[in-house]
Design a protein around this motif. Structure first.
Motif, mmCIF file in Angstrom:
data_model
loop_
_atom_site.group_PDB
_atom_site.id
_atom_site.type_symbol
_atom_site.label_atom_id
_atom_site.label_comp_id
_atom_site.label_asym_id
_atom_site.label_seq_id
_atom_site.Cartn_x
_atom_site.Cartn_y
_atom_site.Cartn_z
ATOM 1 N N ASP A 122 7.307 67.747 18.813
ATOM 2 C CA ASP A 122 7.089 67.140 20.101
ATOM 3 C C ASP A 122 8.094 66.702 21.048
ATOM 4 O O ASP A 122 8.162 65.784 21.855
ATOM 5 C CB ASP A 122 6.416 65.648 19.714
ATOM 6 C CG ASP A 122 7.656 64.783 18.916
ATOM 7 O OD1 ASP A 122 8.655 65.317 18.867
ATOM 8 O OD2 ASP A 122 7.185 63.564 18.860
ATOM 9 N N GLN A 130 10.466 67.275 24.446
ATOM 10 C CA GLN A 130 10.235 67.374 26.158
ATOM 11 C C GLN A 130 11.310 68.511 26.773
ATOM 12 O O GLN A 130 12.328 68.392 26.154
ATOM 13 C CB GLN A 130 10.462 65.969 26.650
ATOM 14 C CG GLN A 130 9.653 64.998 26.211
ATOM 15 C CD GLN A 130 8.070 65.199 26.613
ATOM 16 O OE1 GLN A 130 7.752 65.713 27.728
ATOM 17 N NE2 GLN A 130 7.178 64.855 25.722
ATOM 18 N N ASN A 155 4.448 68.860 28.445
ATOM 19 C CA ASN A 155 5.888 68.308 27.970
ATOM 20 C C ASN A 155 6.842 68.947 28.751
ATOM 21 O O ASN A 155 8.174 69.173 28.528
ATOM 22 C CB ASN A 155 6.154 68.542 26.512
ATOM 23 C CG ASN A 155 5.878 69.977 26.145
ATOM 24 O OD1 ASN A 155 5.212 70.789 27.089
ATOM 25 N ND2 ASN A 155 6.538 70.453 25.054
ATOM 26 N N ARG A 207 0.962 61.938 30.573
ATOM 27 C CA ARG A 207 1.173 62.943 30.242
ATOM 28 C C ARG A 207 0.127 64.093 30.264
ATOM 29 O O ARG A 207 -0.048 65.165 29.370
ATOM 30 C CB ARG A 207 1.490 62.699 28.698
ATOM 31 C CG ARG A 207 2.792 62.225 28.346
ATOM 32 C CD ARG A 207 4.006 62.987 28.097
ATOM 33 N NE ARG A 207 5.262 62.418 27.900
ATOM 34 C CZ ARG A 207 6.405 62.605 28.480
ATOM 35 N NH1 ARG A 207 6.412 63.458 29.465
ATOM 36 N NH2 ARG A 207 7.436 62.024 28.162
#
Lengths: 283, 311
Positions: free
Chosen positions: A145, A147, A176, A234
């Motif tokens: 997960d 970025q 992301n 997001r």
């Protein structure tokens, strides 16, 4: 904002000043005695915000799979990233003065095989957003997960490939991926708007399916606020246009294309260091 | 006879069932390169980027940096020219694990003409440091190349001509990077080629056999790193060399062989068959190969000239 928060912002503002001091010191005291001042100094707060507030990294484990990643698409501004990596502990500060020297781990443009902490090699303008997009898609493949951040210059958005990548990022619903444009308004040959106007940049990103906002790129609290907005949105790729001043912090370098990349003598170096030191103390 | 692209893609699809790191990228040539078939089987490991080769190969670099084995396909002419800098600077320089598939190489896309034919890709790709350069000559190589490049960590360029062709190499072939193969033994001269030119080299050799000339035929599925030893050993025995390629005579196998011979101090009778530094035209691929002197008849003609000249 409470007092603690103020102190926190001030400490980051001070960190940005320290990075600027390192930039001038490393360029001026390497054997080569020349390098990219202007675009390094303009990006000091952006890089500080990323490395000291936003990005999840582990200097003890630069290859950590779950780390957030930074693609320095404006690779010429690598002195400010070298300074950040040294201050984060990726390598010894003393190495900074070997910038651009033969045999150094600090190449004139980023070489990720040589410098610990760099997530990619870069320097040929216009390519970085595609690389960052690939890294962002990599998270989808691995189920991690993290970025991905891409730091672009304003001038390099003249490269068509940037918009190929921007189009693909929204098409593939990549959420992301965050772009920060160091919008210092100058490129090698002159003002961006005279060489090849890129405005309205915010509209362009929006038209390509991105969320976008513009902030003062030298104001840490504005930058942090922008990254907070990013966190809450997001749904799509996000662009932060950071309004900056090329050569920021050194009076004779500010807004002068001569200081994009050049040499410096001892007298001017001393003057620049004194100015930056004064700013740091008052921060 | 299966088209090389189908052999390759079917094998990639099969291999990817166990090698989960494989991801395939396509810049709007999914039907031609057969990457659509991969995307159909593995929709989560297939990305379409539209008509945007620069971005495709930039993304390939980024994906590879996260641990994926990236196969990015387009026509050889676009990979080697439009995306050249991305391949050089963003893939080869940081040694990314990207497999660049250059389809419709040479004049295998005859009908589309010069814009879609690739006569420079070997010259360009072999000048990129860190890049392994391969060329697929038959269905055996087309199949075996999948595991070979997947197990090799680093950037690879794979030149593919999309033609239905019979197998030449045995199924038992130990296909290795950096190795050339003697496909036919002979004593009178050496014919060296890469890619589908191998089939014309062999046809030329068959013609020559009827005339009492025994040609040795070599296939070089790896152009870089080049197997100098196999070439030099053969040429030392036969004393004459014809190179055959669907590529500009500048920078391809003629150049590679010339460099090898010169470095080895070997003065050999030597003729290069390829495209003579011109832009080609539209036509059926086989017609064009005759037109440009890179067919079996041209091979036989060049061989006769060399052998007779030497006797």
């Amino acid at each position: 904002m409470n007092i603690n928060a103020n102190e926190y912002v001030t400490s980051l503002q001070r960190k940005a000043c320290e990075l600027r001091l390192e930039v001038v010191d490393m360029i001026s005291n390497s054997d080569i005695r020349s390098g990219h001042f202007g675009g390094s100094l303009s990006a000091a707060e952006i890089v500080t915000a990323l490395y000291w507030h936003v990005m999840r990294v582990d200097p003890g484990n630069p290859a950590w799979e779950g780390r957030d990643r930074l693609v320095l698409s404006k690779g010429h501004a690598v002195p400010v990233v070298y300074a950040a990596l040294a201050h984060k502990g990726y390598f010894d500060r003393k190495i900074l003065r070997s910038y651009r020297e033969k045999g150094s781990i600090l190449q004139g443009h980023p070489d990720c095989l040589k410098t610990p902490g760099l997530d990619t090699s870069s320097g040929s303008l216009g390519q970085g957003l595609s690389l960052a997009l690939g890294m962002a898609l990599g998270a989808r493949q691995s189920g991690l997960d993290y970025q991905v951040y891409a730091l672009l210059s304003d001038g390099e958005t003249q490269e068509g490939m940037v918009w190929e990548a921007a189009m693909a990022a929204s098409h593939h619903k990549v959420s992301n991926l965050t772009v920060v444009v160091d919008n210092n308004g100058l490129q090698v040959d002159g003002p961006v708007q005279e060489i090849m106007n890129i405005e309205p940049l915010e509209d362009k990103f929006r038209a390509f399916g991105w969320n976008c906002l513009t902030v003062d790129g030298h104001d840490i609290s504005s930058l942090l606020a922008a990254f907070e907005v990013r966190k809450s949105r997001r749904d799509r790729p996000f662009a932060i246009i950071a309004k900056t001043v090329k050569g920021k912090g050194v009076s004779f370098m500010e807004n002068d294309i001569k200081w994009h990349c050049c040499g410096i003598d001892e007298e001017l170096c001393g003057k620049a260091m004194a100015q930056l030191e004064k700013i740091r103390r008052s921060a | 006879m299966e088209n090389l692209r189908d052999v390759f893609m079917n094998e990639l699809i099969a291999y990817a069932a166990t090698e989960k790191r494989i991801v395939v990228l396509d810049p709007d040539v999914g039907e031609a390169t057969r990457t659509w078939n991969f995307g159909e089987r593995y929709p989560d490991r297939f990305y379409e980027f539209g008509i945007a080769e620069q971005n495709t190969f930039g993304v390939a670099s980024g994906l590879a940096s996260t641990g994926c084995i990236v196969f990015a396909s387009t026509f050889a002419v676009f990979a080697s020219l439009r995306a050249a800098e991305m391949i050089r600077t963003s893939i080869c320089y940081p040694k990314r694990n990207v497999k660049v598939i250059g389809g419709y190489a040479g004049i295998s896309n005859g009908k589309d003409g010069a814009t879609h034919q690739s006569l420079e890709d070997i010259a360009i790709m072999r000048s990129f440091a860190n890049l392994v350069v391969l060329a697929v000559s038959d269905p055996v190589i087309a199949r075996k190349v999948v595991a070979l490049v997947s197990e090799y960590t680093g950037p690879v360029y794979i030149r593919m001509e999309y033609e239905p062709l019979p197998a030449v190499h045995p199924e038992s072939l130990k296909f290795q990077i950096g190795k050339g193969y003697v496909v036919r033994k002979g004593r009178d001269l050496t014919i060296a080629s890469y890619g589908t030119a191998l089939h014309r080299a062999l046809a030329g050799a068959a013609t020559l056999k009827a005339e009492g000339i025994e040609a040795e035929v070599l296939d070089f599925p790896t152009l870089k790193p080049f197997d100098k030893a196999t070439l030099l050993e053969s040429v030392a025995r036969t004393g004459a060399l014809v190179t055959l390629e669907d590529h500009n005579l500048i920078g391809g196998l003629k150049s590679i062989a010339g460099e090898c011979l010169l470095e080895a101090g070997m003065a050999t009778r030597y003729l290069g068959l390829g495209i003579a530094d011109i832009y080609t035209e539209s036509g059926k691929t086989e017609e064009l190969r005759s037109l440009y002197g890179i067919d079996a008849a041209a091979v036989a003609g060049a061989a006769r000239e060399l052998v007779k000249g030497g006797k």
